[in-house]
Design a protein around this motif. Structure first.
Motif, PDB file in Angstrom:
ATOM      1  N   ALA A 156       0.433  -1.099   0.218  1.00 36.77           N
ATOM      2  CA  ALA A 156       0.066   0.106  -0.058  1.00 36.77           C
ATOM      3  C   ALA A 156       0.475   1.325   0.354  1.00 36.77           C
ATOM      4  N   ILE A 157       2.078   0.982   0.232  1.00 37.68           N
ATOM      5  CA  ILE A 157       3.641   2.176   0.197  1.00 37.68           C
ATOM      6  C   ILE A 157       3.174   2.653  -1.146  1.00 37.68           C
ATOM      7  N   ARG A 158       2.593   3.604  -1.368  1.00 36.17           N
ATOM      8  CA  ARG A 158       3.494   4.835  -2.496  1.00 36.17           C
ATOM      9  C   ARG A 158       4.243   6.207  -2.305  1.00 36.17           C
ATOM     10  N   ILE A 159       5.009   6.098  -3.897  1.00 36.74           N
ATOM     11  CA  ILE A 159       6.101   6.890  -4.134  1.00 36.74           C
ATOM     12  C   ILE A 159       5.848   8.022  -5.366  1.00 36.74           C
ATOM     13  N   GLN A 160       6.145   9.057  -5.570  1.00 36.06           N
ATOM     14  CA  GLN A 160       6.410  10.095  -5.935  1.00 36.06           C
ATOM     15  C   GLN A 160       7.611  10.755  -6.985  1.00 36.06           C
ATOM     16  N   LEU A 161       7.373  10.477  -8.227  1.00 30.83           N
ATOM     17  CA  LEU A 161       8.877  10.404  -9.026  1.00 30.83           C
ATOM     18  C   LEU A 161       8.267  12.131  -9.507  1.00 30.83           C
ATOM     19  N   GLY A 162       7.256  12.822  -9.639  1.00 33.40           N
ATOM     20  CA  GLY A 162       7.205  14.122 -10.247  1.00 33.40           C
ATOM     21  C   GLY A 162       6.009  14.436 -10.373  1.00 33.40           C
ATOM     22  N   ALA A 163       6.070  15.897 -10.448  1.00 31.13           N
ATOM     23  CA  ALA A 163       4.535  17.061 -10.225  1.00 31.13           C
ATOM     24  C   ALA A 163       4.404  17.293 -11.988  1.00 31.13           C
ATOM     25  N   LEU A 164       4.313  17.653 -13.207  1.00 35.32           N
ATOM     26  CA  LEU A 164       4.040  17.586 -14.366  1.00 35.32           C
ATOM     27  C   LEU A 164       2.367  18.541 -15.083  1.00 35.32           C
ATOM     28  N   THR A 165       2.251  19.476 -15.716  1.00 39.21           N
ATOM     29  CA  THR A 165       1.144  20.282 -15.941  1.00 39.21           C
ATOM     30  C   THR A 165       0.314  19.492 -16.824  1.00 39.21           C
ATOM     31  N   SER A 166       0.224  18.042 -17.018  1.00 39.78           N
ATOM     32  CA  SER A 166      -0.712  17.404 -18.605  1.00 39.78           C
ATOM     33  C   SER A 166      -0.483  15.827 -17.927  1.00 39.78           C
ATOM     34  N   GLU A 167      -1.726  15.180 -18.186  1.00 43.22           N
ATOM     35  CA  GLU A 167      -1.520  14.138 -17.793  1.00 43.22           C
ATOM     36  C   GLU A 167      -1.106  12.969 -19.226  1.00 43.22           C
ATOM     37  N   GLU A 168      -1.054  13.780 -20.133  1.00 46.98           N
ATOM     38  CA  GLU A 168       0.177  13.173 -21.075  1.00 46.98           C
ATOM     39  C   GLU A 168       1.288  13.122 -21.559  1.00 46.98           C
ATOM     40  N   ALA A 169       2.058  14.648 -19.964  1.00 41.91           N
ATOM     41  CA  ALA A 169       3.479  15.315 -19.834  1.00 41.91           C
ATOM     42  C   ALA A 169       3.683  13.604 -18.616  1.00 41.91           C
ATOM     43  N   ALA A 170       3.424  13.726 -18.150  1.00 44.50           N
ATOM     44  CA  ALA A 170       3.599  12.442 -17.078  1.00 44.50           C
ATOM     45  C   ALA A 170       3.491  11.588 -17.118  1.00 44.50           C
ATOM     46  N   ARG A 171       2.679  10.866 -18.345  1.00 42.43           N
ATOM     47  CA  ARG A 171       3.185   9.264 -19.301  1.00 42.43           C
ATOM     48  C   ARG A 171       3.955   9.734 -19.667  1.00 42.43           C
TER      49      ARG A 171
ATOM     50  N   PRO B 227      -4.058  22.431 -13.102  1.00 49.58           N
ATOM     51  CA  PRO B 227      -3.893  21.700 -12.529  1.00 49.58           C
ATOM     52  C   PRO B 227      -2.765  21.071 -11.788  1.00 49.58           C
ATOM     53  N   LEU B 228      -1.450  20.737 -11.145  1.00 48.60           N
ATOM     54  CA  LEU B 228      -0.598  19.762 -11.871  1.00 48.60           C
ATOM     55  C   LEU B 228      -1.681  18.426 -11.617  1.00 48.60           C
ATOM     56  N   PHE B 229      -0.256  16.828 -12.042  1.00 50.68           N
ATOM     57  CA  PHE B 229      -0.677  15.820 -12.664  1.00 50.68           C
ATOM     58  C   PHE B 229       0.057  14.849 -11.494  1.00 50.68           C
ATOM     59  N   ARG B 230       0.540  15.143 -10.865  1.00 53.00           N
ATOM     60  CA  ARG B 230       1.496  13.492  -9.879  1.00 53.00           C
ATOM     61  C   ARG B 230       0.973  12.457 -10.408  1.00 53.00           C
ATOM     62  N   LEU B 231       3.096  11.748 -11.122  1.00 50.23           N
ATOM     63  CA  LEU B 231       3.300  10.481 -11.117  1.00 50.23           C
ATOM     64  C   LEU B 231       3.329  10.011 -10.333  1.00 50.23           C
ATOM     65  N   ARG B 232       3.046   8.898  -9.273  1.00 43.00           N
ATOM     66  CA  ARG B 232       3.074   7.813  -8.906  1.00 43.00           C
ATOM     67  C   ARG B 232       3.051   6.485  -9.253  1.00 43.00           C
ATOM     68  N   THR B 233       4.143   5.610  -8.412  1.00 42.32           N
ATOM     69  CA  THR B 233       3.720   4.788  -7.725  1.00 42.32           C
ATOM     70  C   THR B 233       4.277   3.956  -7.220  1.00 42.32           C
ATOM     71  N   GLY B 234       3.198   2.601  -6.851  1.00 38.95           N
ATOM     72  CA  GLY B 234       3.931   1.765  -5.322  1.00 38.95           C
ATOM     73  C   GLY B 234       3.698   0.507  -5.644  1.00 38.95           C
ATOM     74  N   GLY B 235       3.793  -0.090  -4.273  1.00 36.59           N
ATOM     75  CA  GLY B 235       3.206  -1.475  -3.998  1.00 36.59           C
ATOM     76  C   GLY B 235       4.645  -1.707  -3.120  1.00 36.59           C
ATOM     77  N   PHE B 236       5.092  -1.254  -2.305  1.00 36.20           N
ATOM     78  CA  PHE B 236       5.847  -1.939  -1.042  1.00 36.20           C
ATOM     79  C   PHE B 236       5.311  -1.633  -0.090  1.00 36.20           C
ATOM     80  N   ALA B 237       5.593  -3.221   0.656  1.00 40.20           N
ATOM     81  CA  ALA B 237       4.927  -3.705   1.152  1.00 40.20           C
ATOM     82  C   ALA B 237       5.044  -2.453   3.160  1.00 40.20           C
TER      83      ALA B 237
END
Length: 243
Positions: free
Chosen positions: A164-179, A210-220
């Motif tokens: 359930a623990i996640r991390i954040q890799l950045g915050a960009l100005t659009s969803e396309e830029a984040a992906r 708005p900002l679009f935060r780029l995150r991923t997760g799955g840490f114990a």
């Protein structure tokens, strides 16, 4: 009745003390004359000859070179590579033609070809060499030291089950830029991000886009997430643990 004469002004009937109309009429006439005279004077002053205003350009310089322009100082930056004539009256030297190419001497070449080639003298025979002495036996070469085994490549990081623990890799100005940023990082570091999936979270800001935060997760737990962030920072990837 008496015979005493009475002045005529005493015989005028009284009208009860009304306003003096004659004085009012005289004052109004004087005021009208003053207004008419002022209007005439104003008209005469406006009707005179007037000059048209002339608009000229600013005589000050548009650009002024500063005494200290600043910037990077380069040695010998003010020296000229090619000297230019500054008011010199000297004339350049006249151009000269290059000499003509040398013509081949046909007669000398024909005479050289007609002469027979010189016969070379036989080389003296070399004396017989003595049999070479038997070389002493050489020691067997020492075995080469065993090379150390190559370091094993780092294990591929994978998310923990039900992490359930996640991390954040950045915050960009659009969803396309984040992906697009996720795709770029995953291509460069497949051993670190290949097993994870991106998560784009929209963040609203008051009075700003708005900002679009780029995150991923799955840490114990948080410790494993922090250890993973340290590995990402070692590869110059920003990382922040999100609780």
């Amino acid at each position: 009745m008496t015979d005493i004469p009475v002045p005529s002004y005493r015989m005028r009937p009284s009208h009860g003390g009304g306003p003096p109309w004659r004085m009012i009429a005289v004052g109004g006439g004087l005021a009208a004359m003053l207004v008419a005279g002022g209007a005439i004077a104003w008209g005469l002053s406006r009707g005179g000859a007037r000059t048209v205003p002339l608009i000229e350009a600013d005589a000050r310089p548009f650009k002024v070179r500063p005494d200290d322009p600043g910037g990077l100082r380069v040695p010998n930056q003010d020296e000229l590579i090619f000297e230019r004539s500054r008011g010199s009256t000297a004339q350049p030297p006249p151009a000269r033609l290059a000499p003509e190419p040398e013509a081949p001497r046909i007669d000398a070449l024909r005479a050289q070809v007609a002469q027979p080639p010189p016969v070379a003298a036989p080389a003296p025979s070399a004396p017989a060499r003595a049999p070479a002495a038997e070389a002493p036996p050489q020691a067997a070469p020492a075995p080469a030291p065993a090379t150390a085994p190559a370091a094993a490549p780092p294990a591929r990081v994978a998310p923990a089950p039900n992490g359930a623990i996640r991390i954040q890799l950045g915050a960009l100005t659009s969803e396309e830029a984040a992906r697009a940023e996720w795709d770029r990082l995953a291509r460069r570091h497949p051993d670190l991000l290949g097993a994870f999936r991106p998560q784009v979270v929209r963040f609203e800001r008051e009075g700003q886009p708005p900002l679009f935060r780029l995150r991923t997760g799955g840490f114990a737990d948080i410790a494993s997430a922090r250890e993973y962030c340290e590995r990402l920072r070692a590869e110059r990837i920003p990382c922040l643990v999100v609780r």
